[in-house]
Design an enzyme around this catalytic site. Structure first.
Site, PDB file in Angstrom:
ATOM      1  N   CYS A  97     -16.321 -36.512 -32.437  1.00  0.00           N
ATOM      2  CA  CYS A  97     -17.651 -36.990 -31.851  1.00  0.00           C
ATOM      3  C   CYS A  97     -18.090 -38.320 -32.702  1.00  0.00           C
ATOM      4  O   CYS A  97     -17.434 -39.396 -32.570  1.00  0.00           O
ATOM      5  CB  CYS A  97     -18.664 -35.944 -31.770  1.00  0.00           C
ATOM      6  SG  CYS A  97     -19.818 -36.455 -30.924  1.00  0.00           S
ATOM      7  N   HIS A 216     -16.241 -32.565 -28.225  1.00  0.00           N
ATOM      8  CA  HIS A 216     -16.149 -31.517 -29.102  1.00  0.00           C
ATOM      9  C   HIS A 216     -15.111 -30.672 -28.761  1.00  0.00           C
ATOM     10  O   HIS A 216     -15.251 -29.679 -28.034  1.00  0.00           O
ATOM     11  CB  HIS A 216     -17.517 -30.756 -29.197  1.00  0.00           C
ATOM     12  CG  HIS A 216     -18.696 -31.569 -29.700  1.00  0.00           C
ATOM     13  ND1 HIS A 216     -19.058 -31.697 -30.905  1.00  0.00           N
ATOM     14  CD2 HIS A 216     -19.365 -32.534 -28.963  1.00  0.00           C
ATOM     15  CE1 HIS A 216     -20.267 -32.426 -31.037  1.00  0.00           C
ATOM     16  NE2 HIS A 216     -20.183 -33.215 -29.811  1.00  0.00           N
ATOM     17  N   GLU A 218     -14.483 -28.172 -30.788  1.00  0.00           N
ATOM     18  CA  GLU A 218     -14.755 -26.798 -31.232  1.00  0.00           C
ATOM     19  C   GLU A 218     -15.737 -26.110 -30.267  1.00  0.00           C
ATOM     20  O   GLU A 218     -15.773 -24.822 -30.144  1.00  0.00           O
ATOM     21  CB  GLU A 218     -15.587 -26.664 -32.621  1.00  0.00           C
ATOM     22  CG  GLU A 218     -16.977 -27.457 -32.376  1.00  0.00           C
ATOM     23  CD  GLU A 218     -16.963 -29.043 -32.393  1.00  0.00           C
ATOM     24  OE1 GLU A 218     -18.115 -29.284 -32.357  1.00  0.00           O
ATOM     25  OE2 GLU A 218     -15.933 -29.795 -32.318  1.00  0.00           O
TER      26      GLU A 218
END
Length: 264
Positions: A97, A216, A218
């Site tokens: 990011c 992202h 994650e």
């Protein structure tokens, strides 16, 4: 005082027990460190979060995370004395990011200041705000927030094939990942994957052993987990081989171009 945190199976260990961590997440002073750390931990990785220069330099692979503004993040890196260290890393480095944006030359995200933010200058591209006129014309809100599709490029440096960078091994073209951002890197020769939101932009960029993703991983479910798993399989030797193959392919292409030109 430098802080080190090694987590494996949800437990915090002391810095003296951290020698077996192969993946280091740089403590940039930004938020979002925990979510990135936990994503790697779910894959069984032993991860050290630190701003210790020696441990960052010794790591097998390094993650540069970040959320917030480029100015604040770069100020933190300067304060910690990490800018030149990061610029000189030779192992695989993944920016996530804002971490991806910090790999660029400059960011137009001024944060109330009168000049652009100078970034790490590792990947020669500039970070600009998503085109608000295009977004307005298509009734799209800013920031770009939510799930969107990846288009993997055929101009991926360090690729095992002409179609995919090692970071995206096993990822299908058109896969969905999760974005939250207002600024982006334009499409360029350093684009590893692209996305469209009012305009086309780089969802991932890379140069040499440095790579970054705007989304992202994650928060991107199974697709994001596979991308992080791919990164965990990278090491300096693999990256050097990929770069050598890339250089050989480039030399071959230039040679063929020269022959064609001579025949004309």
């Amino acid at each position: 005082m430098q802080q080190d945190t090694l987590l494996t199976a949800g437990q915090q260990l002391t810095a003296n027990e951290s020698s077996d961590a192969e993946t280091v997440i740089i403590d940039t002073g930004c938020a979002n460190l925990s979510s990135v750390r936990f994503a790697f931990e779910r894959l069984g990785a032993k991860v050290l979060v630190t701003d210790d220069k020696a441990k960052i330099k010794a790591a097998k692979r390094v993650v540069l995370p970040g959320v917030g503004t480029a100015g604040a993040a770069m100020a933190s890196l300067h304060e910690k004395g990490l800018v030149e260290l990061i610029q000189g890393l030779t192992q695989p480095v993944l920016g996530v990011c804002l971490g991806m944006q910090m790999l660029a030359a400059i960011s137009k995200e001024r944060g109330g200041k009168g000049q652009d933010c100078e970034c790490l200058g590792i990947i020669p591209t500039d970070i600009c705000e998503l085109d608000t006129q295009l977004l307005k014309a298509e009734s799209l809100p800013l920031p770009h927030m939510g799930w969107n599709q990846l288009k993997l490029t055929t101009n991926s440096q360090g690729a095992n094939s002409p179609n995919v960078h090692p970071l995206f091994a096993g990822i299908e073209d058109g896969s969905y990942v999760y974005f939250v951002h207002s600024y982006r890197a334009p499409l360029s020769e350093f684009t590893l994957a692209e996305c469209t939101y009012g305009e086309g932009f780089s969802a991932a960029i890379g140069k040499g052993n440095f790579m970054g993703v705007q989304f992202h991983p994650e928060k991107s479910a199974a697709v994001g987990a596979q991308i992080l798993r791919n990164f965990l399989q990278m090491d300096e030797l693999q990256m050097n081989k990929a770069l050598m193959n890339e250089a050989l392919q480039g030399s071959s292409a230039n040679g063929q171009a020269g022959v064609k030109k001579a025949d004309q």
